[in-house]
Design an enzyme around this catalytic site. Structure first.
Site, short mmCIF file in Angstrom:
data_model
loop_
_atom_site.label_atom_id
_atom_site.label_comp_id
_atom_site.label_asym_id
_atom_site.label_seq_id
_atom_site.Cartn_x
_atom_site.Cartn_y
_atom_site.Cartn_z
N GLU A 406 0.81 -1.22 0.00
CA GLU A 406 0.00 0.00 0.00
C GLU A 406 0.84 1.27 0.00
OE1 GLU A 406 -2.96 0.42 -0.66
OE2 GLU A 406 -4.20 -1.26 0.03
N GLU A 475 -4.17 -10.43 -0.43
CA GLU A 475 -5.06 -10.34 0.74
C GLU A 475 -6.47 -10.66 0.26
OE1 GLU A 475 -4.74 -6.57 2.82
OE2 GLU A 475 -2.57 -6.57 2.55
C1 IPT Z 1 -5.34 -3.66 3.38
C2 IPT Z 1 -3.96 -3.55 3.97
O1 IPT Z 1 -3.00 -3.94 3.05
C3 IPT Z 1 -3.80 -4.38 5.20
O2 IPT Z 1 -2.61 -4.00 5.84
C4 IPT Z 1 -4.97 -4.20 6.13
O3 IPT Z 1 -5.02 -2.86 6.53
C5 IPT Z 1 -6.22 -4.54 5.41
O4 IPT Z 1 -6.36 -3.71 4.29
C6 IPT Z 1 -7.45 -4.33 6.24
O5 IPT Z 1 -7.45 -5.01 7.44
S1 IPT Z 1 -5.58 -2.21 2.42
C7 IPT Z 1 -7.28 -1.97 2.17
C8 IPT Z 1 -7.47 -0.59 1.64
C9 IPT Z 1 -7.86 -2.91 1.23
#
Ligand code: IPT
Length: 947
Positions: A406, A475
């Site tokens: 990010e 993710e």
């Molecule tokens: C995403 C981040 O990469 C991760 O660190 C964490 O914050 C997650 O979201 C949420 O729990 S970024 C998000 C804008 C999709």
């Protein structure tokens, strides 16, 4: 410019090199140090670096540690937003500064000559002195720094001083979604560096799957020799490639060859895994085979010590992952303690090693001024990736380098990628933020919807570069609170499309901090700005107890799948490499959840990607509903689980419940003493509600549709949160209008209209009660009225019974909780639990504990009296010592105080969970829309135990 606000990397340190130990003397400087926290740099004492500085009045602090967790300052949590003004590279002048001092002696046999002082992690910026001489400055919190100290050492009374600043220019590059915590949080070690020793090395050990040969070549100093006794290699000149037949390394079969690198002066133990990573035909492959990443994102977290984690904790993570079928880890969002990667090598996990970099706080500012494209940060970016790659280059488990997280896109990231390609062409580059994939080798997304994954799988992407790359979700499946739902459908996509190679659940652990009787999250420490419980989004609770989400994930990603039907039992091997020879297969036939007969199943070894069908065992006939459960378990112990550990299972319904016996005659309804009596029940004649059942005072059952909203119900990532729609509709405050109570003859018929205040829509709920000997049958018919604006959280009944009914037993889905889109991990069986243990202690309280597909349930008091509830055919239930409203109002687990009653929900349907706290909402097939529904339950009071 002060070093604190200098965007440049630290200075004074040695060039980065691999993390390793050797037989050269090493002295751990972990232990109790002197510590003093000042509220600002300017307020920090002068002269701390001097030998004679008097620190006797200072506190003591363990090193490694994070000082906020030892009573100095307070933790603070933000996700995206910087907790200070965005004014790079400046930081607040109220910059907490922790001075650390250690006085140490050298062991008597410490050799004279060069020595290196190694810091594995200082958050965020440290200035270091030894014996009054400044060594330099560290930045890059989760990266090592080493300093040459040989000439400064003395046998006794060395004084090591480290001044650590909570904030530095580097804080702009370290905006990961986690607690802001500071200190020397990883080990500090003094290493003797013998002349003629091994300064650095890089074992490159490839595997050619077409020949079965491995090639090892070690990039290191000139006179280093390699010994690999298991392969008969003795004193081989390390730099000369050596090709020989080997067993390859994989996460499934982590074969490591132990050996040594040595010179006359130093000996370094090495563990070599032979493997080759490639991208071919749009697929990420290792040793020629495509991978399916069944991964998790792991932050380093301990509820007591924060990111200072012990080796035991790291091992606990690895073992838990392996036991739950996880095969990959993304080290979100920084290189972990190096010991963790050694465990990944040893136990077998594929690793995306991510650089310590995130500038997310520029996102809300539309990335204006983002460091990724500002030249003044280039050196810091390059420094970070160099230190990542150099430190971890010897780890076979690391198959991808990730530039960070990010940080949007920009020239500095492209330059990092370029550096990696040049330095290590053997591992592809990952970075999700390069949406065009112009400098990465993998197409990576976060939280892509099922639809998007499908489109990528079909190669319908209009960007041709991206279309031809392997696709992963770095993710997905946001594990916040109760959820995620919809993992099965992701798995189906990953398996359908060869370019979709799996992903990493966000995230492994809830970052709750132990605080009194509960786990704390953002805002609990009085932070000015914070992001609440968004840091509580893991598959394991802060104390590493698996949450239902992990149990579900383990089932979804099981490496062996077992499906049975009348024609036989199909065993499918979903490992990427190994066959099933290491597994044994067992079966058990259960009648109403009680084992009748069991046996072993002879299954020939199934190759990876193949399946076989074996005949069903011959089974006796049973009178009741019976199920055959077949499971695959480890035939012998592995380093990560004992023999018998189950890796996959399947169930086959063998015989259905018998036809119900003819019903006894119906009992009459009669009125007496202002009550309506029907069988074992007493009813209120005005409202028609049950008040007593078999002598137990009860409240309800009454129609109810509310559930204490989950983080996903409240989630904002998939359009208007479901919870907002429910609340706006008023579903949490339904009113019940009794239309008629018809108590003539053999049925009690209560017609009601249930609706929220101020709204024109509602539900007609007709209850028809009938008594058959000691049993009461309730038939509920629900008919929506008017036009409904939203889904329903659930549909069923709420009922309260005396708190003495504290034990539950049921035949149906279990043992854990389940919801329509998260129910793969429950099997049909007979389970029992106390009411208290039916609760899932989500750190932020919310709907939980639903048991599904329940044929019957019994709630009993210690004397055996209680209630038997049967479905026709099934229902869902929860039982809690508080109401849904209490659950909704609670902010921490210890806000939930048991009351006098046990509150039951007896449901015909539930809305799914989805993943809208950060991802897609509930898939259409799991949305609960108001519709005409009929539902039958049977109630029977239980007498006291016979004895
Ligand atoms: C995403 C981040 O990469 C991760 O660190 C964490 O914050 C997650 O979201 C949420 O729990 S970024 C998000 C804008 C999709």
């Amino acid at each position: 410019m002060s070093y604190v606000e200098d965007p440049a990397p630290g200075h004074g340190s040695l060039p980065p090199r691999a993390a390793f130990v050797s037989d050269a003397p090493a002295l751990s400087l972990n232990g109790t140090w002197r510590f003093r926290l000042s509220p600002a740099v300017a307020a920090a004492p002068a002269g701390v670096e001097r030998d004679d500085f008097d620190d006797s009045a200072w506190d003591e602090l363990p090193v490694p540690s994070m000082w906020q967790l030892h009573g100095h300052g307070r933790p603070a949590y933000t996700n995206v937003q910087y907790p200070f003004p965005v004014d790079p590279p400046h930081v607040p002048s109220g910059n907490p500064t922790g001075d650390h001092r250690l006085r140490f002696d050298l062991p008597a046999d410490w050799p004279a000559g060069p020595a290196v002082l190694r810091f594995d992690g200082i958050d965020s910026c440290g200035r270091i002195w030894l014996n009054g001489t400044e060594l330099g400055v560290t930045k890059g919190s989760r990266l090592p720094s080493e300093f040459e100290v040989g000439p400064l050492l003395r046998p006794h009374g060395n004084v090591l001083v480290v001044r650590v600043h909570q904030w530095s220019a580097a804080s702009y590059l370290e905006d990961q979604d986690m607690w802001w915590l500071s200190g020397i949080f990883r080990s500090v070690t003094l290493l003797a560096r013998p002349d003629g020793g091994i300064g650095d090395y890089w074992v490159r050990a490839d595997y050619d799957h077409t020949t079965g040969q491995g090639t090892v070549r070690v990039e290191t100093g000139p006179d280093v020799v390699l010994d690999l006794p298991e392969l008969g290699v003795t004193a081989h000149p390390a730099g000369v490639p050596l090709t020989l037949p080997v067993e390859p390394w994989s996460a499934e079969s982590p074969r490591l060859y132990e050996g040594t690198l040595s010179t006359a002066a130093e000996r370094v133990p090495v563990r070599i895994g032979f493997r080759t990573v490639s991208i071919e035909d749009g697929q990420l492959k290792v040793n020629g085979r495509p991978l399916l990443l069944r991964g998790v994102n792991r932050h380093e977290h301990d509820p007591h010590t924060g990111r200072a984690v012990s080796r035991e904790t790291m091992l606990a993570d690895v073992l838990l992952m392996k036991r739950h079928n996880v095969n990959a880890v993304r080290t979100s969002h920084y290189p972990p303690d190096p010991a963790f990667l050694e465990l990944c090598d040893e136990y077998g996990l594929w690793v995306i090693d991510e650089c310590d970099l995130e500038t997310h706080g520029f996102g809300p500012l539309e990335w204006a001024g983002n460091p990724s494209s500002e030249p003044m940060w280039l050196e810091a970016y390059l420094d970070r990736i160099r230190r990542t790659v150099e430190r971890d280059k010897n780890r076979p488990s690391v198959i991808l380098w990730s530039l960070g997280n990010e940080s949007h896109t920009g020239e500095n990231l492209a330059r990092m990628a370029e550096w990696v390609r040049h330095r290590d062409p053997t591992r592809p580059v990952h970075y999700e933020g390069d949406h065009e994939c112009s400098y990465v080798d993998i197409h990576s997304r976060m939280y892509a919807t099922h639809e998007d994954v499908e489109r990528i799988g079909r190669r319908e992407d209009d960007n041709s570069r991206r279309r031809d790359l392997p696709f992963i979700q770095c993710e997905y499946g946001h594990a916040m609170g109760n959820g995620p739902g919809g993992l099965l459908e992701y798995r189906e996509l990953f398996e359908r499309y060869p370019n979709c190679q799996g992903g990493f659940i966000w995230e492994w652990i809830d970052h709750g901090l132990a605080d009194g009787g509960h786990f704390a999250y953002g805002g609990d420490f009085g932070e000015t700005i914070h992001d609440g419980n968004f840091v509580i989004d893991g598959l394991v609770f802060p104390d590493r107890t698996p949450s239902p989400g992990l149990v579900e994930y383990a089932k979804i990603i099981e490496p062996v799948r077992i499906a049975a039907d009348a024609s036989g039992i199909r065993v499918s091997n979903h490992y990427d490499f190994v066959d099933t020879a290491h597994l044994k297969f067992g079966w058990v036939l259960e009648e109403e959840g009680i084992a009748v007969v069991q046996g072993v199943l002879d299954v020939p070894a199934v190759q990876s990607g193949q399946s076989t069908v074996v005949p069903l065992p011959s089974l006796p006939s049973t009178a009741g509903e019976s199920w055959l459960t077949v499971s695959a378990s480890l035939a012998s112990a592995t380093p990560w689980a004992p023999a018998g550990h189950v890796v996959g299972w399947g169930q086959l319904p063998v015989s259905a419940a018998p036809e119900a016996a003819p019903l006894p005659p119906r009992g009459p309804v009669f009125r007496t003493g202002g009550k309506l009596l029907l069988g074992a029940g007493e009813f209120d004649p005005l409202t028609g509600t049950l008040t007593t059942l078999g002598g137990h005072p009860v409240e309800g059952p009454r129609l109810d549709v509310w559930r204490a909203t989950t983080d996903n119900d409240r989630g904002e990532f998939a359009g208007r949160p479901e919870a907002d729609q429910w609340r706006e509709a008023g579903l949490h405050r339904l009113q019940h209008r009794v239309i008629t109570v018809d108590a003539d003859g053999e049925e009690l018929v209560v017609r009601t209209r249930v609706a929220p205040p101020a709204q024109p829509f509602g539900l007609f709920a007709d209850y028809t009660w009938t008594a058959f000997a000691d049993r009461l049958r309730l038939r509920l018919e629900v008919t929506p009225d008017g036009s409904w604006p939203c889904t329903l959280p659930r549909l069923g009944l709420t009922m309260a019974v005396p708190g003495t009914l504290g034990s539950a037993e049921w035949f149906g889905g279990g043992p854990g909780e389940a919801y329509p889109d998260s129910r793969q991990s429950v099997r049909i069986g007979r389970f029992s639990s106390s009411v208290d243990a039916l609760q899932t202690p989500y750190v932020f309280p919310q709907e939980n504990g639903n048991r599904t597909a329940v044929r019957w349930a019994r709630l009993t008091a210690p004397d055996g009296t209680g209630l038997h509830i049967a479905g026709e055919p099934q229902f869902d239930f929860t039982a809690r010592r508080w109401t849904a409203a209490d659950l909704e109002a609670a902010r921490h687990t210890d806000d939930l105080v048991p009351g006098e009653l046990v509150h039951l929900t007896l449901d015909v349907a539930h809305h799914g969970l989805g993943s809208a706290s950060c991802g897609p909402g509930v898939l259409p097939q799991y949305r609960l829309l108001p519709q005409k529904t009929a539902f039958t339950l049977w109630f029977r009071p239980l007498p006291a135990d016979a004895d």
